[in-house]
Design a protein around this motif. Structure first.
Motif, PDB file in Angstrom:
ATOM      1  N   ALA A  84       0.838  -1.208   0.000  1.00 22.63           N
ATOM      2  CA  ALA A  84       0.000   0.000   0.000  1.00 22.63           C
ATOM      3  C   ALA A  84       0.871   1.255   0.000  1.00 22.63           C
ATOM      4  O   ALA A  84       0.611   2.208  -0.738  1.00 22.63           O
ATOM      5  CB  ALA A  84      -0.945  -0.010   1.200  1.00 22.63           C
ATOM      6  N   HIS A  85       1.934   1.244   0.815  1.00 17.33           N
ATOM      7  CA  HIS A  85       2.885   2.369   0.789  1.00 17.33           C
ATOM      8  C   HIS A  85       3.443   2.544  -0.628  1.00 17.33           C
ATOM      9  O   HIS A  85       3.529   3.659  -1.151  1.00 17.33           O
ATOM     10  CB  HIS A  85       4.061   2.104   1.731  1.00 17.33           C
ATOM     11  CG  HIS A  85       3.796   2.404   3.174  1.00 17.33           C
ATOM     12  ND1 HIS A  85       3.783   3.676   3.679  1.00 17.33           N
ATOM     13  CD2 HIS A  85       3.531   1.597   4.220  1.00 17.33           C
ATOM     14  CE1 HIS A  85       3.540   3.644   4.985  1.00 17.33           C
ATOM     15  NE2 HIS A  85       3.373   2.379   5.340  1.00 17.33           N
ATOM     16  N   ALA A  86       3.853   1.434  -1.228  1.00 19.34           N
ATOM     17  CA  ALA A  86       4.503   1.486  -2.546  1.00 19.34           C
ATOM     18  C   ALA A  86       3.536   2.026  -3.609  1.00 19.34           C
ATOM     19  O   ALA A  86       3.938   2.820  -4.472  1.00 19.34           O
ATOM     20  CB  ALA A  86       4.994   0.095  -2.937  1.00 19.34           C
ATOM     21  N   LEU A  87       2.289   1.619  -3.530  1.00 17.53           N
ATOM     22  CA  LEU A  87       1.325   2.086  -4.535  1.00 17.53           C
ATOM     23  C   LEU A  87       1.015   3.569  -4.366  1.00 17.53           C
ATOM     24  O   LEU A  87       0.827   4.289  -5.354  1.00 17.53           O
ATOM     25  CB  LEU A  87       0.048   1.237  -4.468  1.00 17.53           C
ATOM     26  CG  LEU A  87       0.229  -0.107  -5.190  1.00 17.53           C
ATOM     27  CD1 LEU A  87      -0.739  -1.152  -4.677  1.00 17.53           C
ATOM     28  CD2 LEU A  87       0.072   0.076  -6.703  1.00 17.53           C
ATOM     29  N   VAL A  88       0.980   4.032  -3.118  1.00 18.93           N
ATOM     30  CA  VAL A  88       0.780   5.472  -2.893  1.00 18.93           C
ATOM     31  C   VAL A  88       1.979   6.243  -3.443  1.00 18.93           C
ATOM     32  O   VAL A  88       1.831   7.288  -4.091  1.00 18.93           O
ATOM     33  CB  VAL A  88       0.569   5.762  -1.388  1.00 18.93           C
ATOM     34  CG1 VAL A  88       0.650   7.261  -1.101  1.00 18.93           C
ATOM     35  CG2 VAL A  88      -0.781   5.214  -0.929  1.00 18.93           C
ATOM     36  N   GLN A  89       3.182   5.715  -3.214  1.00 13.79           N
ATOM     37  CA  GLN A  89       4.382   6.385  -3.739  1.00 13.79           C
ATOM     38  C   GLN A  89       4.379   6.376  -5.274  1.00 13.79           C
ATOM     39  O   GLN A  89       4.719   7.383  -5.906  1.00 13.79           O
ATOM     40  CB  GLN A  89       5.633   5.694  -3.197  1.00 13.79           C
ATOM     41  CG  GLN A  89       5.817   5.924  -1.711  1.00 13.79           C
ATOM     42  CD  GLN A  89       6.969   5.135  -1.116  1.00 13.79           C
ATOM     43  OE1 GLN A  89       7.874   4.713  -1.823  1.00 13.79           O
ATOM     44  NE2 GLN A  89       6.942   4.945   0.181  1.00 13.79           N
ATOM     45  N   ALA A  90       3.991   5.245  -5.850  1.00 17.48           N
ATOM     46  CA  ALA A  90       3.923   5.154  -7.311  1.00 17.48           C
ATOM     47  C   ALA A  90       2.932   6.180  -7.856  1.00 17.48           C
ATOM     48  O   ALA A  90       3.215   6.882  -8.842  1.00 17.48           O
ATOM     49  CB  ALA A  90       3.516   3.738  -7.729  1.00 17.48           C
ATOM     50  N   ALA A  91       1.778   6.282  -7.196  1.00 20.92           N
ATOM     51  CA  ALA A  91       0.760   7.246  -7.631  1.00 20.92           C
ATOM     52  C   ALA A  91       1.315   8.669  -7.565  1.00 20.92           C
ATOM     53  O   ALA A  91       1.096   9.484  -8.471  1.00 20.92           O
ATOM     54  CB  ALA A  91      -0.488   7.104  -6.765  1.00 20.92           C
ATOM     55  N   GLY A  92       2.051   8.955  -6.486  1.00 18.85           N
ATOM     56  CA  GLY A  92       2.636  10.290  -6.338  1.00 18.85           C
ATOM     57  C   GLY A  92       3.652  10.595  -7.421  1.00 18.85           C
ATOM     58  O   GLY A  92       3.663  11.701  -7.990  1.00 18.85           O
ATOM     59  N   LEU A  93       4.509   9.624  -7.725  1.00 24.90           N
ATOM     60  CA  LEU A  93       5.536   9.826  -8.753  1.00 24.90           C
ATOM     61  C   LEU A  93       4.903  10.096 -10.122  1.00 24.90           C
ATOM     62  O   LEU A  93       5.381  10.933 -10.885  1.00 24.90           O
ATOM     63  CB  LEU A  93       6.441   8.584  -8.837  1.00 24.90           C
ATOM     64  CG  LEU A  93       7.404   8.378  -7.665  1.00 24.90           C
ATOM     65  CD1 LEU A  93       8.039   6.995  -7.728  1.00 24.90           C
ATOM     66  CD2 LEU A  93       8.494   9.447  -7.660  1.00 24.90           C
ATOM     67  N   VAL A  94       3.809   9.379 -10.417  1.00 26.99           N
ATOM     68  CA  VAL A  94       3.146   9.562 -11.717  1.00 26.99           C
ATOM     69  C   VAL A  94       2.392  10.880 -11.748  1.00 26.99           C
ATOM     70  O   VAL A  94       2.487  11.645 -12.714  1.00 26.99           O
ATOM     71  CB  VAL A  94       2.200   8.373 -12.009  1.00 26.99           C
ATOM     72  CG1 VAL A  94       1.351   8.656 -13.246  1.00 26.99           C
ATOM     73  CG2 VAL A  94       3.011   7.099 -12.211  1.00 26.99           C
ATOM     74  N   GLN A  95       1.661  11.170 -10.677  1.00 26.35           N
ATOM     75  CA  GLN A  95       0.874  12.406 -10.682  1.00 26.35           C
ATOM     76  C   GLN A  95       1.770  13.648 -10.713  1.00 26.35           C
ATOM     77  O   GLN A  95       1.419  14.667 -11.318  1.00 26.35           O
ATOM     78  CB  GLN A  95      -0.058  12.464  -9.470  1.00 26.35           C
ATOM     79  CG  GLN A  95      -1.030  13.637  -9.584  1.00 26.35           C
ATOM     80  CD  GLN A  95      -2.216  13.495  -8.667  1.00 26.35           C
ATOM     81  OE1 GLN A  95      -2.572  12.392  -8.279  1.00 26.35           O
ATOM     82  NE2 GLN A  95      -2.830  14.601  -8.326  1.00 26.35           N
ATOM     83  N   ALA A  96       2.940  13.525 -10.086  1.00 17.82           N
ATOM     84  CA  ALA A  96       3.878  14.659 -10.096  1.00 17.82           C
ATOM     85  C   ALA A  96       4.533  14.837 -11.460  1.00 17.82           C
ATOM     86  O   ALA A  96       5.206  15.833 -11.696  1.00 17.82           O
ATOM     87  CB  ALA A  96       4.948  14.440  -9.038  1.00 17.82           C
ATOM     88  N   GLY A  97       4.382  13.852 -12.324  1.00 20.93           N
ATOM     89  CA  GLY A  97       4.991  13.948 -13.652  1.00 20.93           C
ATOM     90  C   GLY A  97       6.441  13.523 -13.685  1.00 20.93           C
ATOM     91  O   GLY A  97       7.134  13.699 -14.683  1.00 20.93           O
ATOM     92  N   ILE A  98       6.931  12.937 -12.576  1.00 23.36           N
ATOM     93  CA  ILE A  98       8.326  12.498 -12.529  1.00 23.36           C
ATOM     94  C   ILE A  98       8.519  11.286 -13.448  1.00 23.36           C
ATOM     95  O   ILE A  98       9.476  11.204 -14.201  1.00 23.36           O
ATOM     96  CB  ILE A  98       8.742  12.180 -11.078  1.00 23.36           C
ATOM     97  CG1 ILE A  98       8.701  13.474 -10.248  1.00 23.36           C
ATOM     98  CG2 ILE A  98      10.132  11.552 -11.030  1.00 23.36           C
ATOM     99  CD1 ILE A  98       8.911  13.278  -8.763  1.00 23.36           C
TER     100      ILE A  98
END
Lengths: 107, 509
Positions: free
Chosen positions: B262-276
């Protein structure tokens, strides 16, 4: 029962005397709660931990049991425990813990 | 707002009865403490064969051939009442142990895995016929003579690989003295890597994703790879990506016990939404230590030893495509340090706090995916029905908040929950097993929202008594893609500008 917890309870009993200790359980299930009550009174029935063959005779109560519940501030109990009364099989847990306490507790 | 999407999810299982006997922590401890125990004598007779493991309905749910709700209608015990199953599923596959030994060799970068030559030939041919490993099978090589393998085991601390009572190979230690590189740990870590590769290969193939399009990989299992100077230094993620030819990706490992996915998926979502990054894979392999973890209870109660499966999964998080379900990054639940560990506080932090942020009630979530442990495994071991207890807690909090009536609690559990179906592999059951099903149902218009809840028992590491948990909401895609801009805001600005122009024109007249 967790081996680390067995070791801690054994140490506390040696330090403070078993006659001065009461174990309060928060187990979510009757069998596991009963096993914990048995372990701290008659010894670890699985013979896996530090309480294997050690009969401390400690009385164990579940937090749901009235003698303990009545000692807790009602608001704190409501915030911390009351929701679980709706979730768990309170009667079965209390009955199982009481069975072992009445059979093996020395105090 | 453009949320990231769940572009694909894959799930894999490995039937591993021999690894259960040799690597499972319960069996290892028993052999050390009580080598002549009745349990160790009875255990081999309680193991399942591969076809029984394939047929087992919870496993069929895990790889997508059955819906979780189908278990509710199936007679118990499931190990006696499961219909015929298939090794290949909609989301992945169930691999047999001989194939997996071959896959260990494919994933072996340091020449640590030795396979007996006849076995090596057989498994090389089998994997050459596997659609995902045809190009890798040659890496298994010609194998070694059995005498050489025995020498490594008897004299140099290698771990044996057994199959049907026959020695078929070994895993060597990677260092003479470093305990973090001994043969047991190397086999444990190679099993994480190989099972994660199996899940990621399935993800890429089933969703037609070019491996070169993956930008970043987050691995989130519970083992640690490293040496004596940096135990847990990593990096499973990059090692897994290398085998899967994700040549443009880098990656890292996230560790948070069962809550890590769950932590990893939230981080993945953040990386994608930030455009990184555009495409982030979250992947985890399985835990050999947990094989047969509750075997003593299962044997004592006359059950088959059901913890004979390594579990693995992979999820691809990508930019909004207007199609796939979104991760609502404005609805993230977290069990913060100061929250306390009372069940009520935990459920509030993970379920109602995030829903409150976007004005939803618990009844607005179609399904909650919590700790999805298979109850047929946990109940005989005294741990109860874990998902059912979680659903009751969510419902009970709903009663306390006045969202639902007390008498509706059982109906809430039935409607918004589902039976547990995941193997007890720690991080594997933790919220993520339902993502594949949820995605399918949302794409089919059968579901609007699902909440994924991951929890972790941090006290096991003896660093803190704190509990942990993270949650997020998945929602059906509205079909609108803004291309990185808030279209509503843009429309407002344009409308205001046009109004001003019109007003000026009127004034000028």
């Amino acid at each position: 029962m967790d081996l680390e917890n067995q070791a801690r309870i054994k140490e506390l009993a040696e330090k403070y005397g078993p006659e001065n200790l009461v174990v309060i359980l928060g187990g979510a299930e009757a069998e596991a709660s009963g096993l914990a009550a048995e372990t701290v009174s008659n010894g670890d029935p699985t013979f896996a931990g530090p309480l294997a063959g050690v009969q401390l005779g400690l009385p164990a109560y579940h937090i749901f049991e009235e003698p303990i519940k009545s000692l807790v501030d009602a608001q704190v109990y409501d915030e911390q425990v009351s929701m679980m009364e709706m979730v768990l099989d309170v009667d079965a847990i209390v009955k199982e813990v009481a069975t072992y306490r009445e059979q093996y507790s020395k105090y | 707002m453009d949320y990231p999407v769940i572009k694909g999810a894959a799930y894999a299982l490995v039937h591993a009865p021999n690894l259960l006997l040799s690597q499972g922590s319960t069996q290892c401890l028993e052999r050390a403490k009580n080598p002549d125990s009745q349990y160790l004598k009875d255990l081999p007779g309680r193991l399942r064969c591969y076809q029984e493991a394939v047929n087992y309905a919870p496993n069929q749910v895990f790889i997508g051939n059955l819906h979780p709700d189908s278990l509710a209608d199936m007679a118990r015990p499931w190990y006696e009442n499961s219909p015929q199953g298939r090794a290949e599923g909609k989301f992945g596959e169930i691999m047999a142990e001989d194939y997996f030994y071959g896959l260990l060799k494919i994933c072996d970068s340091f020449d640590l895995v030795m396979l007996e030559q006849d076995f090596a030939r057989q498994v090389r041919e089998k994997l050459a016929g596997h659609p995902l490993f045809a190009a890798d099978a040659a890496a298994i090589g010609d194998g070694a003579e059995e005498a050489e393998i025995r020498k490594r085991i008897d004299e140099q601390g290698a771990e044996a690989l057994w199959l049907d009572g026959k020695l078929v190979g070994c895993v060597k230690r990677a260092h003479d003295w470093d305990v973090n590189l001994n043969a047991h740990v190397m086999l444990e870590n190679l099993s994480v890597k190989a099972s994660a590769v199996l899940a990621l290969k399935n993800l890429l193939a089933r969703h037609q994703v070019n491996p070169e399009a993956v930008d970043y990989i987050i691995e989130c299992s519970e083992e640690a790879c490293g040496d004596v100077n940096q135990r847990g230094g990593g990096n499973f993620a990059k090692a897994v990506g290398e085998v899967c030819r994700c040549v443009n990706a880098t990656g890292s490992d996230v560790r948070a016990f069962c809550a890590a996915p769950a932590h990893a998926l939230v981080q993945a979502a953040g990386l994608v939404q930030a455009g990184i990054y555009d495409n982030v894979v979250v992947v985890a392999g399985g835990a050999t230590a947990k094989l047969g973890m509750n075997g003593k209870d299962h044997v004592a109660k006359g059950l088959p030893v059901l913890e004979d499966m390594l579990g693995a999964f992979a999820v691809l998080v990508s930019k909004n495509d207007g199609v796939n379900p979104v991760i609502r990054t404005d609805c993230i639940g977290r069990h913060n340090i100061g929250r306390g560990s009372a069940p009520q506080a935990v459920i509030e932090a993970l379920v109602t706090d995030p829903l409150d942020k976007i004005g939803l009630k618990i009844t607005d979530v179609d399904k909650f995916s919590v700790e999805m442990q298979n109850p047929e495994i946990t109940m005989p071991a005294g741990a109860g029905d874990v998902p059912a207890a979680n659903y009751k807690m969510i419902g009970a909090l709903g009663v306390k908040r006045g969202d639902i009536e007390r008498q509706d609690l059982a109906a809430f559990v039935e409607k918004h929950g589902m039976p547990g179906f995941a193997p007890t592999q720690g991080h594997i059951p933790s919220g993520v097993p339902f993502i594949g099903h949820a995605r399918e149902m949302m794409l089919a218009g059968e579901m609007q929202r699902a909440m994924i809840v991951g929890k972790g028992s941090l006290f096991l590491a003896r660093m803190t008594n704190l509990f942990d948990g993270v949650s997020f909401l998945i929602e059906a895609n509205t079909g609108t893609v803004s291309g990185g801009h808030d279209m509503e805001a843009v429309k407002k600005v344009v409308a205001q500008a046009m109004r001003r122009v019109a007003e000026q024109l009127l004034e000028n007249q």
